[in-house]
Enzyme design. Structure first.
Site, mmCIF file in Angstrom:
data_model
loop_
_atom_site.group_PDB
_atom_site.id
_atom_site.type_symbol
_atom_site.label_atom_id
_atom_site.label_comp_id
_atom_site.label_asym_id
_atom_site.label_seq_id
_atom_site.Cartn_x
_atom_site.Cartn_y
_atom_site.Cartn_z
ATOM 1 N N SER A 2 -12.517 -41.349 -18.955
ATOM 2 C CA SER A 2 -12.028 -40.173 -18.244
ATOM 3 C C SER A 2 -13.152 -39.401 -17.559
ATOM 4 O O SER A 2 -13.827 -39.918 -16.683
ATOM 5 C CB SER A 2 -11.253 -39.288 -19.229
ATOM 6 N N ASP A 43 -10.887 -36.482 -11.712
ATOM 7 C CA ASP A 43 -11.856 -36.945 -12.707
ATOM 8 C C ASP A 43 -11.989 -38.460 -12.586
ATOM 9 O O ASP A 43 -11.374 -39.090 -11.722
ATOM 10 C CB ASP A 43 -11.466 -36.509 -14.117
ATOM 11 N N ASP A 47 -10.926 -41.104 -14.103
ATOM 12 C CA ASP A 47 -9.782 -42.030 -14.160
ATOM 13 C C ASP A 47 -8.551 -41.504 -13.434
ATOM 14 O O ASP A 47 -7.494 -42.124 -13.488
ATOM 15 C CB ASP A 47 -9.448 -42.398 -15.611
ATOM 16 N N ASP A 49 -6.479 -38.869 -13.770
ATOM 17 C CA ASP A 49 -5.310 -38.196 -14.347
ATOM 18 C C ASP A 49 -5.458 -36.678 -14.361
ATOM 19 O O ASP A 49 -4.539 -35.973 -14.769
ATOM 20 C CB ASP A 49 -4.981 -38.733 -15.749
#
Length: 449
Positions: free
Chosen positions: A101, A243, A245, A247
């Site tokens: 993340s 960010d 990833d 999400d």
């Protein structure tokens, strides 16, 4: 073997337990065994972000899955919400994302979705942990004659792109809108520019050249300084930052000011109520939400409940209350009528949809919510004992709460993904809040740092 799952999947430093290839093989076996008996096809989708260690973990996971006679579909570099969508739409048994993340490149992680595209419950995570810790059980389910195969998802980003387009109203356009976009050198670097330019926006790009080590490096949703500067320099309508990833979303208004997840929730929830598209008149956030969000929802007559930290807990509370919108101040926003997890790109699209509907600049919409002064200090810790059982910290919290009375609050909790303790204080003034938060952070550092 220590506990594997934290707040958001399994996470750690790459090439150190539990982020080793050996453990990834075991985790792949455990996930395959958990989901291979479902009614869905015995296929597991694996996607990843751009960090250098992803291939190592990805291939080890695939090896473990295949050893249990379950097929693997590799989606390559793709945002976490894309894997959630693909898992459900392709009727796979489960989906796995290799990503840490917003963490630095040297960390990595493993997130797991069930066949419907939802993050796992505590019970499901515990079951996978039990399987991973029981090598005899894993070995008993290995077949000597059959193994799974590895194939690639055909045009995974194209499928996700079409999904995103279909979430927007017919004829939706961003013509005349200038956007500065920071992709954090992460998983959105290909797909995000395509979707927004496809809707006609004038997109100026930052951090879309991943090299394996520059993901989240002073960029993205956690570091918006350069984004704010570029918005002002180019006189853009807004800035958006994802960010690593994809999400999470952090937005920046045309004046360069941050629009956090709480403010986005306030804007979206209030406009959805105004448009009569807010089922049960209800929005979900977490216990980390700013007191300003609580105040504005109360003022506007919107029902509001808080879950524990973690977007999967937000989702569980949304399902319980029949809500379609919920999220975290960190920028995880869930639109349950479209998606099964936090989706930064979808959130940005919906924010722009409402921005156009209201014919107001983002700075004006941001005034919907007054942000209470809040200070958050992350303290590195060597262990994570029960904070309520440390008298010195308990006494310090009580002391601060007595000073604040009804004008603020204190929240101290461990990160579920890193070896840190988060100390948060909200109060009546910035100076006082900062002073009290530093006092508590020093106590935490003294006794468990």
């Amino acid at each position: 073997m220590h506990k594997l799952f934290g707040t958001d999947g399994i996470r750690g430093v790459a090439n150190q337990y539990p982020m080793t290839p050996e453990m990834a093989v075991i985790i792949g076996k455990a996930v395959a065994l958990k989901f291979k008996s479902t009614n869905r096809d015995s296929r597991i989708i694996i996607g990843r972000d751009t960090r250098i260690s992803c291939n190592m973990i990805e291939y080890a996971l695939a090896s473990g899955v295949c050893s249990m006679n379950v097929d693997v579909l590799l989606a390559g570099i793709a945002p976490t919400p894309a894997i959630a969508f693909l898992t459900h739409s392709l009727k796979a048994a489960a989906g796995i994302v290799v990503s840490a993340s917003h963490n630095p490149y040297y960390d990595n992680g493993i997130k797991v979705f069930d066949g419907s595209g939802y993050k796992l419950s505590d019970e499901a995570e515990n079951e996978i942990e039990t399987l991973a810790m029981n090598n005899n059980l894993l070995c008993q389910n290995v077949t000597n004659n059959d193994t799974g195969t590895v194939n690639h998802v055909e045009d995974p980003l194209v499928k996700y792109l079409e999904f995103l387009k279909n979430t927007m109203p017919l004829g939706f356009s961003l013509d005349g809108i200038k956007i500065v976009m920071d992709c954090s050198n992460g998983a959105t670097y290909k797909i995000a520019p395509l979707i927004f330019s496809g809707f006609g926006a004038d997109v100026k790009l930052l951090n879309v050249n991943p090299d394996g080590k520059n993901i989240n490096d002073n960029c993205g949703s956690e570091h918006i300084e350069s984004l704010s500067k570029k918005v002002l320099e180019l006189k853009a309508d807004l800035g958006i930052a994802f960010d690593g990833d994809g999400d999470r979303l952090t937005a920046v208004d045309e004046k360069g000011n941050k629009i956090s997840g709480d403010r986005m929730l306030a804007i979206i929830g209030i406009i959805m109520k105004k448009k009569n598209i807010l089922p049960n008149n209800h929005v979900v956030s977490t216990i980390m939400s700013n007191m300003g969000l609580v105040a504005v929802f109360k003022e506007k007559g919107i029902n509001h409940t808080m879950s524990q930290v973690g977007d999967r807990y937000v989702m569980q509370e949304m399902i319980r209350t029949g809500s379609v919108i919920g999220g975290e101040d960190s920028g995880h926003i869930i639109f349950l009528n479209h998606q099964t997890t936090g989706d930064g790109i979808l959130t940005a699209l919906k924010l722009m949809e409402f921005l156009k509907d209201e014919s107001l600049p983002l700075s004006e919409l941001g005034k919907i919510m007054k942000v209470f002064p809040q200070v958050l200090i992350n303290v590195k810790v060597s262990k994570k004992p029960d904070i309520n059982k440390i008298p010195q910290i308990k006494d310090a919290v009580k002391y601060v709460e007595n000073i604040l009375e009804e004008k603020g609050r204190v929240l101290i909790r461990y990160s579920g993904t890193q070896s840190i303790c988060r100390v948060m204080v909200e109060g009546p003034s910035q100076d006082e809040t900062d002073k009290l938060c530093r006092f508590l952070a020093d106590k935490v550092k003294e006794y468990i740092g």
